[in-house]
Design a protein around this motif. Structure first.
Motif, PDB file in Angstrom:
ATOM      1  N   VAL A 232       0.839  -1.207   0.000  1.00 54.88           N
ATOM      2  CA  VAL A 232       0.000   0.000   0.000  1.00 54.88           C
ATOM      3  C   VAL A 232       0.872   1.254   0.000  1.00 54.88           C
ATOM      4  O   VAL A 232       0.637   2.193  -0.761  1.00 54.88           O
ATOM      5  N   VAL A 233       1.892   1.272   0.853  1.00 52.28           N
ATOM      6  CA  VAL A 233       2.776   2.435   0.934  1.00 52.28           C
ATOM      7  C   VAL A 233       3.503   2.636  -0.390  1.00 52.28           C
ATOM      8  O   VAL A 233       3.620   3.767  -0.882  1.00 52.28           O
ATOM      9  N   THR A 234       3.986   1.567  -0.987  1.00 52.09           N
ATOM     10  CA  THR A 234       4.682   1.667  -2.272  1.00 52.09           C
ATOM     11  C   THR A 234       3.748   2.179  -3.360  1.00 52.09           C
ATOM     12  O   THR A 234       4.127   3.035  -4.167  1.00 52.09           O
ATOM     13  N   THR A 235       2.522   1.687  -3.394  1.00 52.06           N
ATOM     14  CA  THR A 235       1.556   2.120  -4.397  1.00 52.06           C
ATOM     15  C   THR A 235       1.225   3.598  -4.238  1.00 52.06           C
ATOM     16  O   THR A 235       1.179   4.350  -5.221  1.00 52.06           O
ATOM     17  N   VAL A 236       1.004   4.042  -3.008  1.00 51.60           N
ATOM     18  CA  VAL A 236       0.708   5.456  -2.761  1.00 51.60           C
ATOM     19  C   VAL A 236       1.897   6.321  -3.161  1.00 51.60           C
ATOM     20  O   VAL A 236       1.732   7.382  -3.772  1.00 51.60           O
ATOM     21  N   ALA A 237       3.107   5.875  -2.858  1.00 52.94           N
ATOM     22  CA  ALA A 237       4.304   6.640  -3.217  1.00 52.94           C
ATOM     23  C   ALA A 237       4.457   6.751  -4.734  1.00 52.94           C
ATOM     24  O   ALA A 237       4.811   7.819  -5.250  1.00 52.94           O
ATOM     25  N   VAL A 238       4.176   5.698  -5.443  1.00 49.44           N
ATOM     26  CA  VAL A 238       4.277   5.736  -6.907  1.00 49.44           C
ATOM     27  C   VAL A 238       3.253   6.691  -7.484  1.00 49.44           C
ATOM     28  O   VAL A 238       3.559   7.506  -8.369  1.00 49.44           O
TER      29      VAL A 238
ATOM     30  N   LEU B 172       4.333  10.248  -6.847  1.00 49.78           N
ATOM     31  CA  LEU B 172       5.403  10.625  -7.760  1.00 49.78           C
ATOM     32  C   LEU B 172       4.848  10.928  -9.148  1.00 49.78           C
ATOM     33  O   LEU B 172       5.240  11.917  -9.777  1.00 49.78           O
ATOM     34  N   VAL B 173       3.935  10.122  -9.617  1.00 50.42           N
ATOM     35  CA  VAL B 173       3.316  10.360 -10.927  1.00 50.42           C
ATOM     36  C   VAL B 173       2.543  11.677 -10.907  1.00 50.42           C
ATOM     37  O   VAL B 173       2.582  12.448 -11.868  1.00 50.42           O
ATOM     38  N   ALA B 174       1.852  11.974  -9.808  1.00 51.22           N
ATOM     39  CA  ALA B 174       1.110  13.225  -9.698  1.00 51.22           C
ATOM     40  C   ALA B 174       2.054  14.425  -9.713  1.00 51.22           C
ATOM     41  O   ALA B 174       1.764  15.453 -10.353  1.00 51.22           O
ATOM     42  N   LEU B 175       3.179  14.322  -9.013  1.00 54.20           N
ATOM     43  CA  LEU B 175       4.156  15.414  -9.018  1.00 54.20           C
ATOM     44  C   LEU B 175       4.743  15.635 -10.412  1.00 54.20           C
ATOM     45  O   LEU B 175       4.916  16.771 -10.848  1.00 54.20           O
ATOM     46  N   ILE B 176       5.031  14.559 -11.103  1.00 56.93           N
ATOM     47  CA  ILE B 176       5.556  14.680 -12.467  1.00 56.93           C
ATOM     48  C   ILE B 176       4.514  15.302 -13.386  1.00 56.93           C
ATOM     49  O   ILE B 176       4.825  16.186 -14.196  1.00 56.93           O
ATOM     50  N   ALA B 177       3.272  14.873 -13.245  1.00 53.99           N
ATOM     51  CA  ALA B 177       2.203  15.431 -14.088  1.00 53.99           C
ATOM     52  C   ALA B 177       2.007  16.911 -13.797  1.00 53.99           C
ATOM     53  O   ALA B 177       1.801  17.723 -14.720  1.00 53.99           O
ATOM     54  N   ARG B 178       2.071  17.294 -12.536  1.00 53.91           N
ATOM     55  CA  ARG B 178       1.914  18.708 -12.167  1.00 53.91           C
ATOM     56  C   ARG B 178       3.087  19.526 -12.740  1.00 53.91           C
ATOM     57  O   ARG B 178       2.881  20.640 -13.229  1.00 53.91           O
ATOM     58  N   GLY B 179       4.285  18.987 -12.680  1.00 57.84           N
ATOM     59  CA  GLY B 179       5.442  19.677 -13.244  1.00 57.84           C
ATOM     60  C   GLY B 179       5.366  19.826 -14.747  1.00 57.84           C
ATOM     61  O   GLY B 179       5.745  20.834 -15.314  1.00 57.84           O
TER      62      GLY B 179
END
Length: 61
Positions: free
Chosen positions: A41-47, A50-57
């Motif tokens: 669960v923690v790994t999935t949330v972290a991924v 990270l994808v959300a941060l990349i998309a926002r950038g």
């Protein structure tokens, strides 16, 4: 036509010490599964974070 991989002959069977004590192996297996679920669960949330941060950038470009 011959098969690609020939069947292997099984060797002599031996008793494993783990199979001789099923209570210990069941207990450790349950503990491993209990730890594996939150780790997944923690790994999935972290991924996804990270994808959300990349998309926002990317949208700010």
């Amino acid at each position: 036509m011959d098969p690609v991989k020939a069947a292997r002959r099984a060797g002599p069977l031996a008793v494993c010490s783990v199979s001789a004590t099923p209570a210990d192996s069941t207990s450790s297996l349950h503990q491993e599964l209990t730890v594996a679920d939150p780790a997944f669960v923690v790994t999935t949330v972290a991924v996804f974070a990270l994808v959300a941060l990349i998309a926002r950038g990317v949208t700010k470009l």
